[in-house]
Design an enzyme around this catalytic site. Structure first.
Site, PDB file in Angstrom:
ATOM      1  N   GLU A 298      25.279  47.800  31.181  1.00 59.26           N
ATOM      2  CA  GLU A 298      24.475  47.039  29.625  1.00 59.26           C
ATOM      3  C   GLU A 298      23.838  45.950  30.280  1.00 59.26           C
ATOM      4  O   GLU A 298      23.629  45.051  29.030  1.00 59.26           O
ATOM      5  CB  GLU A 298      25.391  47.027  28.676  1.00 59.26           C
ATOM      6  CG  GLU A 298      26.125  48.449  28.377  1.00 59.26           C
ATOM      7  CD  GLU A 298      26.607  48.397  26.977  1.00 59.26           C
ATOM      8  OE1 GLU A 298      27.440  47.427  26.412  1.00 59.26           O
ATOM      9  OE2 GLU A 298      26.885  49.495  26.365  1.00 59.26           O
TER      10      GLU A 298
ATOM     11  N   ALA B  78      35.804  55.001  23.043  1.00 59.25           N
ATOM     12  CA  ALA B  78      36.979  54.471  22.927  1.00 59.25           C
ATOM     13  C   ALA B  78      37.339  53.491  21.584  1.00 59.25           C
ATOM     14  O   ALA B  78      38.239  53.789  20.869  1.00 59.25           O
ATOM     15  CB  ALA B  78      37.249  53.667  24.282  1.00 59.25           C
ATOM     16  N   MET B  79      36.355  52.736  21.621  1.00 55.32           N
ATOM     17  CA  MET B  79      36.421  51.538  20.475  1.00 55.32           C
ATOM     18  C   MET B  79      36.109  52.377  19.069  1.00 55.32           C
ATOM     19  O   MET B  79      36.941  51.984  18.347  1.00 55.32           O
ATOM     20  CB  MET B  79      35.447  50.723  20.554  1.00 55.32           C
ATOM     21  CG  MET B  79      35.716  49.383  19.665  1.00 55.32           C
ATOM     22  SD  MET B  79      37.184  48.528  20.088  1.00 55.32           S
ATOM     23  CE  MET B  79      36.562  47.645  21.518  1.00 55.32           C
TER      24      MET B  79
ATOM     25  N   SER C  52      34.128  44.946  33.543  1.00 53.50           N
ATOM     26  CA  SER C  52      33.902  46.405  32.918  1.00 53.50           C
ATOM     27  C   SER C  52      32.420  46.656  33.746  1.00 53.50           C
ATOM     28  O   SER C  52      32.556  47.925  33.787  1.00 53.50           O
ATOM     29  CB  SER C  52      33.614  46.353  31.466  1.00 53.50           C
ATOM     30  OG  SER C  52      32.484  45.446  30.965  1.00 53.50           O
TER      31      SER C  52
ATOM     32  N   LYS D  19      30.897  35.546  23.422  1.00 54.13           N
ATOM     33  CA  LYS D  19      31.315  36.946  24.130  1.00 54.13           C
ATOM     34  C   LYS D  19      30.291  37.107  25.311  1.00 54.13           C
ATOM     35  O   LYS D  19      30.628  37.512  26.289  1.00 54.13           O
ATOM     36  CB  LYS D  19      31.562  37.808  23.234  1.00 54.13           C
ATOM     37  CG  LYS D  19      32.301  38.971  23.902  1.00 54.13           C
ATOM     38  CD  LYS D  19      32.510  40.109  22.920  1.00 54.13           C
ATOM     39  CE  LYS D  19      33.211  41.185  23.569  1.00 54.13           C
ATOM     40  NZ  LYS D  19      33.667  42.659  22.802  1.00 54.13           N
TER      41      LYS D  19
ATOM     42  N   ALA E   7      39.898  49.358  24.242  1.00 49.77           N
ATOM     43  CA  ALA E   7      40.392  50.596  23.924  1.00 49.77           C
ATOM     44  C   ALA E   7      39.736  51.360  25.423  1.00 49.77           C
ATOM     45  O   ALA E   7      38.889  51.069  25.986  1.00 49.77           O
ATOM     46  CB  ALA E   7      39.577  51.368  22.761  1.00 49.77           C
TER      47      ALA E   7
ATOM     48  N   ASN F 111      28.653  45.439  21.786  1.00 48.14           N
ATOM     49  CA  ASN F 111      28.777  44.328  22.990  1.00 48.14           C
ATOM     50  C   ASN F 111      27.198  43.676  23.116  1.00 48.14           C
ATOM     51  O   ASN F 111      26.334  44.603  23.216  1.00 48.14           O
ATOM     52  CB  ASN F 111      29.176  44.680  24.226  1.00 48.14           C
ATOM     53  CG  ASN F 111      30.731  44.558  24.334  1.00 48.14           C
ATOM     54  OD1 ASN F 111      31.254  43.709  23.641  1.00 48.14           O
ATOM     55  ND2 ASN F 111      31.492  45.363  25.004  1.00 48.14           N
TER      56      ASN F 111
ATOM     57  N   GLY G 202      29.197  56.258  16.763  1.00 50.78           N
ATOM     58  CA  GLY G 202      29.679  56.371  18.166  1.00 50.78           C
ATOM     59  C   GLY G 202      31.324  56.220  18.168  1.00 50.78           C
ATOM     60  O   GLY G 202      31.692  55.193  17.939  1.00 50.78           O
TER      61      GLY G 202
END
Lengths: 306, 306
Positions: free
Chosen positions: A267, A10-11, A254, A183, A128, A102, A7
């Site tokens: 998500e 960005a990250m 986000s 988180k 990111a 996440n 994957g």
């Protein structure tokens, strides 16, 4: 080590870029054609705190054949099962598979594809963004906390060392599940609420009704987290939420960016939806999380995303 | 009879207009200066199913001095206590006070100002709109159901007769509380949901998530209604909700019009908020109603309305 990044959004690009500075072999995996082509032709362009281009191999997950020493999972949550299915050929007996996704519930998904003794989980607060195919924009500081799910920290010390050589600021954490919950809790109270109310974090926390919502969701996260991990620092997590709400006061979370600004599926199933699911298993009622999940699903459906 | 209409907005004007056709004395009460002036100078203009102007006395509630035979309460819910305070001088021993307000909890408010034996409650499904000061727009059919709270229907038969002479299609209903709950239930499942999701009734009912919300709220209304009024026709009310959702599929509910379209404070405290309040008294948990109330309050606060 041979390290795959499964994957490379960005990250994944942030991790690939940082790890390319070490002497380990780093291979990006992704399914986005334009992204693969851009990185193959021009390398991975990195701007923000950096301004450079690095050459990195990239391929589709199904094209990877050489057994991995480490696989870092950084897909979107709902792409995880397919990714694990696609890369099962490179998971060997000695391979470690680390989820840095996440949200909640990913270890459960991993167990269907990966032996228990190979699973590592972690959480990262690096940020990111992608500016386009082959172009990552990286700003600000961050860190990683990770844990070996069976076996001790000594057995994966070389992985922690590798991240630190790459400047990714990693710490072995005997209780990383609590960090993951912390988180998820921050995201679970801010993301669906600001998305459905169409407001900034500061606007949400600035109203009595908004704070009541946050508290209702928070209590359910804590109750289910406590059933799953035992002791949990409720007061510390609440303090962290309040601090984050002040720092990020002018931001839309986000999920708001995903759904309201870009019309992308959220998500939610791996945040509040996962709390509903886990709550049911242990007999804890989670009406606030259920309702937020239903509202986000309804909004997704109205936008033609489900 | 001397009949006051306490609150002469759209619905008050409909009632004033219809009752002006009988031989009873009808007096409008309201606090809106421009409305009072327009009706005093030009009469009440009525369009839609009618096209005429009728002369009707109108004054501020505090200016009314002659004791009433009947007072019909048609204020906005949050203006009710002040109205009752302002008109206490015209409530005599023989005066009947009839609430036709939307929502729940008004009899409780009335008891603070009106003797129990004077209280009547009812529900109306007439529609009405205001085009401007002194100008009501009235369309479509409707009806009234009402009940004498202490004493039987015989004692108020003359009031039912008066409404029917006026063409307002009234029925004495021994169980009007159930009708009030039915209407509140329809409003309680559609109003805050469509307001917060910013969608039509059809969009809400057309998604699985939306239907889950509706069902969650519905169950709480039914549980609290059952605790208050005993037997309640759960199946019948659900059928009525589903029929209404089909008929009004392309409409935004009134709360959406109030808050999102016109930036006005809502009546959430007399719908879902009242269910939370009543639920607490009888030990019934109402997280869906609590959450909807908090979300609407939060939205009101963000718009500077509270």
């Amino acid at each position: 080590m041979r390290v795959y990044i499964a994957g490379s959004g960005a990250m994944g690009c942030r991790f690939g870029h940082s790890l390319s500075k070490t002497d380990h072999e780093v291979i990006l995996l992704d399914n986005w054609e334009d992204h693969i082509q851009a990185i193959r032709e021009n390398g991975l362009k990195v701007t923000g705190d950096f301004d450079e281009t690095v050459k990195l191999p990239i391929m589709k997950p199904t094209e990877a054949v050489e057994v991995a020493d480490l696989i870092i999972l950084l897909t979107k949550a709902d792409q995880l099962p397919k990714m694990l299915q696609d890369i099962k050929g490179i998971i060997g007996e000695q391979t470690k598979v680390l989820s840095l996704l996440n949200g909640l519930g990913h270890a459960t998904t991993m167990r269907r594809y990966v032996p228990d003794e190979s699973i590592m989980v972690g959480v990262t607060i690096w940020l990111a963004g992608l500016k386009g195919p082959g172009h990552a924009h990286l700003e600000g500081p961050g860190s990683i906390f990770l844990q070996n799910m069976s076996g001790d920290g000594q057995a994966v010390a070389h992985i922690v060392d590798m991240f630190n050589q790459a400047g990714l600021n990693a710490t072995y954490d005997e209780n990383v599940i609590e960090s993951i919950w912390r988180k998820a809790c921050v995201n679970g109270v801010m993301n669906p609420t600001c998305t459905i109310m169409d407001c900034t974090i500061g606007e949400l926390f600035g109203t009595e009704g908004g704070l009541n919502l946050v508290q209702g969701i928070f209590k359910e996260f804590i109750a289910v987290a406590r059933a799953e991990v035992g002791n949990i620092d409720e007061e510390g997590i609440w303090k962290y939420i309040m601090e984050t709400s002040k720092k990020a006061s002018h931001h839309y979370p986000s999920m708001h960016q995903d759904l309201i600004q870009h019309g992308r599926k959220t998500e939610i199933d791996y945040l509040n939806g996962a709390v509903v699911f886990k709550g049911k298993r242990v007999g804890i009622s989670t009406p606030y999380c259920q309702m937020m999940t239903d509202m986000v699903h309804a909004k997704e459906a109205m936008l033609g995303l489900r």
